[in-house]
Design an enzyme around this catalytic site. Structure first.
Site, PDB file in Angstrom:
ATOM      1  N   LYS A 125      26.875  16.541  24.146  1.00 48.93           N
ATOM      2  CA  LYS A 125      28.199  16.926  23.519  1.00 48.93           C
ATOM      3  C   LYS A 125      28.236  18.366  22.974  1.00 48.93           C
ATOM      4  CE  LYS A 125      29.551  12.102  23.193  1.00 48.93           C
ATOM      5  NZ  LYS A 125      29.677  10.891  22.402  1.00 48.93           N
ATOM      6  N   GLN A 182      29.386   9.326  16.000  1.00 49.12           N
ATOM      7  CA  GLN A 182      28.699   8.874  17.220  1.00 49.12           C
ATOM      8  C   GLN A 182      28.436   7.316  16.901  1.00 49.12           C
ATOM      9  OE1 GLN A 182      27.690  10.252  20.036  1.00 49.12           O
ATOM     10  NE2 GLN A 182      27.254   8.421  21.020  1.00 49.12           N
ATOM     11  N   ASP A 186      38.048  10.772  19.964  1.00 50.33           N
ATOM     12  CA  ASP A 186      37.943   9.380  20.635  1.00 50.33           C
ATOM     13  C   ASP A 186      39.188   8.590  21.087  1.00 50.33           C
ATOM     14  OD1 ASP A 186      35.040   9.378  21.310  1.00 50.33           O
ATOM     15  OD2 ASP A 186      34.583   8.574  19.271  1.00 50.33           O
TER      16      ASP A 186
END
Ligand code: NAP
Length: 288
Positions: A56, A100, A123
């Site tokens: 990422k 994460q 997210d």
């Protein structure tokens, strides 16, 4: 000899299109003197998680984002994690924030997620953002569901007015996807049914689906007899056995389906692309 007849629906071309748009928007912000920034937090030393973060960050840099990173030790306390979240939340130069998943077992990921500024939640999984989705209000969308809607739109698979059946009602995938695809929009607007362990005869529903979406995380649960001939099959659910990816959709479904995501490289790339779309949108929201 293979009897596969289904058209394959890889996620990469969809992701490329989304990321090209993100790169253009990042460049426009930079031209105004704004450097979009996506912060990441990793707790512990899990190799797979560290690998995902590296990917990422590399992609963030390629797209023109700054990506400040905090790597916390495995024995980090909930309070220490919250302190880092608070610091990123308060930093005017940071626009998006990602923790994460998963975090070590002694930490409560959901409590930490609720600490993230909802407008920075790339997210799209903060409860406030799921609430916005339910209410039809703008906000960061959950990445995997949004990626599936984009994938269907990209391949011009009609969704509006058609029967979509989702196997799984999990918070990450099935439930938000049902909300998304039932919204009044040309790329959604479907008759959505959600089935799960409470529906013992779930194949009765999947067998009539124009679009069948697997979101269970049970390897091979979708077999050819569960698929209507010619239907579109999207494999969202996966489980890992070590590094080996075990999808919900058995490969033999390609003999019955009209279109199907590949075993690898289906909804994964679109999920990541949506993360960056949420991140650039978060940056734009601050400055427009
Ligand atoms: N590819 C990607 O980028 C990506 C991203 C996010 C998630 N995923 C995958 O998507 C899957 C779903 O994620 P989630 O967090 O939403 O999962 P979850 O919370 O574990 O939900 C799984 C759902 O599947 C249902 N289910 C499980 N076994 C079943 C069975 N034998 N028969 C019928 N229904 C069954 C469960 O029913 P009950 O509710 O009745 O228990 C539940 O609703 C996972 O495999 C996850 O790894 C993939």
């Amino acid at each position: 000899m293979s009897t596969t007849t289904a058209v394959l629906l890889p996620g990469a071309p969809v992701a490329e299109k989304i990321l090209a748009d993100v790169a253009t928007r990042v460049a426009a912000l930079r031209a105004q003197g704004v450097v979009p920034s996506l912060a990441t937090i990793l707790v512990g030393d899990d190799d797979a998680s560290a690998g995902y973060i590296r990917i990422k960050q590399r992609q963030a840099a390629e797209l023109g984002f700054e990506s400040p990173h905090e790597h916390l030790p495995a024995d980090t306390t909930q309070e220490a994690l919250h302190a880092v979240i608070d610091r990123f939340n308060a930093d005017p130069d940071v626009h998006g924030l990602l923790i994460q998943y998963p975090t070590p077992q002694h930490l409560d990921y959901d409590v930490a997620l609720q600490r993230v500024d909802p407008d920075m939640d790339v997210d799209g999984m903060h409860p406030l953002n799921l609430g916005r989705l339910a209410a039809g209000m703008p906000g960061p969308l959950p990445c995997t569901p949004a990626g599936i809607e984009a994938l269907l739109a990209h391949y011009e698979i009609p969704v509006s007015g058609r029967e979509v059946v989702i196997l799984g009602r999990g918070a990450t995938l099935g439930r938000p996807l049902a909300m998304l695809l039932s919204q009044k929009r040309p790329t959604a607007n479907a008759a959505v049914t959600v089935v799960h362990t409470g529906v013992a005869d779930w194949p009765r529903y999947t067998q009539r689906a124009d679009i069948l979406i697997a979101a269970a995380g049970v390897p091979g649960i979708i077999q050819p007899e569960h698929v209507k001939p010619g239907a579109t099959v999207i494999g969202g659910g996966v489980r890992y056995s070590g590094r080996r990816l075990l999808p919900d959709v058995d490969e033999s479904c390609a003999e019955v389906a009209g279109a199907i995501t590949p075993r690898v490289g289906g909804v994964g790339p679109t999920t990541v692309a949506m993360l960056f779309r949420n991140a650039v949108t978060a940056a734009e929201r601050r400055f427009t």
